[in-house]
Design an enzyme around this catalytic site. Sequence first.
Site, PDB file in Angstrom:
ATOM      1  N   LYS A 196      23.707 -27.923 -29.481  1.00 57.76           N
ATOM      2  CA  LYS A 196      23.063 -27.338 -30.660  1.00 57.76           C
ATOM      3  C   LYS A 196      22.556 -25.954 -30.273  1.00 57.76           C
ATOM      4  CE  LYS A 196      19.413 -28.057 -34.077  1.00 57.76           C
ATOM      5  NZ  LYS A 196      18.456 -29.038 -34.624  1.00 57.76           N
ATOM      6  N   ARG A 206      15.543 -25.074 -43.124  1.00 52.37           N
ATOM      7  CA  ARG A 206      14.101 -24.997 -42.854  1.00 52.37           C
ATOM      8  C   ARG A 206      13.320 -24.782 -44.147  1.00 52.37           C
ATOM      9  NH1 ARG A 206      14.877 -21.776 -37.065  1.00 52.37           N
ATOM     10  NH2 ARG A 206      15.998 -23.540 -36.114  1.00 52.37           N
ATOM     11  N   LYS A 223      13.466 -21.049 -31.287  1.00 55.58           N
ATOM     12  CA  LYS A 223      13.744 -22.294 -30.555  1.00 55.58           C
ATOM     13  C   LYS A 223      14.630 -22.046 -29.334  1.00 55.58           C
ATOM     14  CE  LYS A 223      12.959 -25.172 -34.632  1.00 55.58           C
ATOM     15  NZ  LYS A 223      13.382 -26.367 -35.405  1.00 55.58           N
ATOM     16  N   GLU A 239      26.143 -29.787 -21.157  1.00 55.35           N
ATOM     17  CA  GLU A 239      25.152 -30.522 -21.953  1.00 55.35           C
ATOM     18  C   GLU A 239      25.736 -31.825 -22.502  1.00 55.35           C
ATOM     19  OE1 GLU A 239      22.097 -30.431 -22.799  1.00 55.35           O
ATOM     20  OE2 GLU A 239      21.304 -28.419 -22.479  1.00 55.35           O
ATOM     21  N   LYS A 254      26.898 -27.990 -33.186  1.00 57.56           N
ATOM     22  CA  LYS A 254      26.179 -27.452 -34.343  1.00 57.56           C
ATOM     23  C   LYS A 254      25.716 -26.028 -34.049  1.00 57.56           C
ATOM     24  CE  LYS A 254      22.072 -28.556 -36.995  1.00 57.56           C
ATOM     25  NZ  LYS A 254      20.942 -29.449 -37.066  1.00 57.56           N
ATOM     26  N   SER A 280      23.353 -25.581 -43.073  1.00 56.33           N
ATOM     27  CA  SER A 280      22.878 -25.074 -44.357  1.00 56.33           C
ATOM     28  C   SER A 280      23.263 -23.621 -44.617  1.00 56.33           C
ATOM     29  CB  SER A 280      21.355 -25.226 -44.426  1.00 56.33           C
ATOM     30  OG  SER A 280      20.736 -24.556 -43.339  1.00 56.33           O
ATOM     31  N   TYR A 319      27.304 -30.618 -46.294  1.00 50.30           N
ATOM     32  CA  TYR A 319      26.708 -30.648 -47.629  1.00 50.30           C
ATOM     33  C   TYR A 319      27.791 -30.605 -48.712  1.00 50.30           C
ATOM     34  CZ  TYR A 319      22.724 -29.536 -44.700  1.00 50.30           C
ATOM     35  OH  TYR A 319      21.782 -29.574 -43.709  1.00 50.30           O
TER      36      TYR A 319
HETATM   37  N1  LIG Z   1      18.403 -30.871 -37.349  1.00 50.52           N
HETATM   38  C1  LIG Z   1      18.971 -30.232 -38.490  1.00 50.52           C
HETATM   39  C2  LIG Z   1      18.909 -28.734 -38.395  1.00 50.52           C
HETATM   40  O1  LIG Z   1      18.326 -28.238 -37.463  1.00 50.52           O
HETATM   41  C3  LIG Z   1      19.551 -27.780 -39.374  1.00 50.52           C
HETATM   42  C4  LIG Z   1      20.697 -28.221 -40.151  1.00 50.52           C
HETATM   43  C5  LIG Z   1      21.153 -27.210 -41.174  1.00 50.52           C
HETATM   44  O2  LIG Z   1      20.840 -26.023 -41.090  1.00 50.52           O
HETATM   45  O3  LIG Z   1      21.857 -27.623 -42.092  1.00 50.52           O
HETATM   46 MG   LIG Z   2      20.881 -31.760 -23.423  1.00 50.45          MG
END
Ligand SMILES: NCC(=O)CCC(=O)O
Ligand SMILES: [Mg+2]
Length: 329
Positions: A196, A206, A223, A239, A254, A280, A319
Amino acid sequence: MYPLRRNRRLRTNEAIRSLVRETVITPNDFLVPLFVVEGKGVKDEIASMPNYFRYSLDLLEKEVKELWGLGLKAVLLFAKVPDHLKDNKGTEALNPNGLMQRAVKTVKNACPDMLVMTDIALDPYSSVGHDGIVQNGMIINDESAEVLAKMALTHAQAGADFVAPSDMNDGRTLKIRELLEQEGFINTGIMAYTAKYASSFYGPFRDALDSAPVDLVDVPKDKKTYQMDFGNRIEAVRETLIDIEEGADIVMVKPGISYLDILRDIKNEVDVPVAVYQVSGEYAMIKAAAEKGWLNHDQIMLETTIAFKRAGADIITSYFAKDVVKLLG
Ligand SMILES: NCC(=O)CCC(=O)O
Ligand SMILES: [Mg+2]
């Protein structure tokens, strides 16, 4: 003889193109993200995610039945937690009667065969908007992993089939696996967000959960100390292999569309199913461009979806899931 090969023969018409098409999409490819809120009769459109909604539990029930009717058989739940329940330790995340835990039960009651996955991270529960506990301006790893494991246990107890740690703290997959085994939840799976990235594509999400890092002294503004640097590729494989060793049944990349190289790298490296998350911001970009009439919504939606599967995704978190399935008919 000129030309040596006429490759265009296989593209002459839709019948031959569909006969030789390498990648096709079915409802089985999708995991559907769903946002839940407290209240009754609430179906709130998310401002930066047109035509995507937060549902109160009564309407969630209706929505999952509709998804099931379309052949969509897996959902990923996110809870929007009221501000007054947020603190730095994510206390509310462990509430056996919390919104998420009730949402799991709601889905299972409405649709017993629907696969239910839950998000495991503290940000929706955190008064400072981070995925773990903040101390002296840092997200403290091991204490955060402990809380996340306890959170996962409450989701398993509520009936979740899979828990999905999305926090990127080290060792959290192992902590979760150990606690689930210890408590007898041997069949509760883990879908770990293993690669991620610290991405600006999460902005609309968010907004959806009101979960962005807050602007305070001693609270990291972003982050980047736990999510991955988007300049890195080899690190994603490292990872992912660690998370599999720690007990991940499914791994995830992601965001999606800007990370297809990572998706393919991981697919080539591992022997567990690989998921991708079209996040998103990717959704918002397509919606916005389509609204302006600059892109063809449905065609772009299909093209990106196919791209994920072609790049190696076994599971597409999107989505657009419902829209794609409706379009395919
Ligand atoms: N744990 C979910 C996210 O950090 C974001 C997902 C997104 O932006 O659709
Ligand atoms: Mg890890």
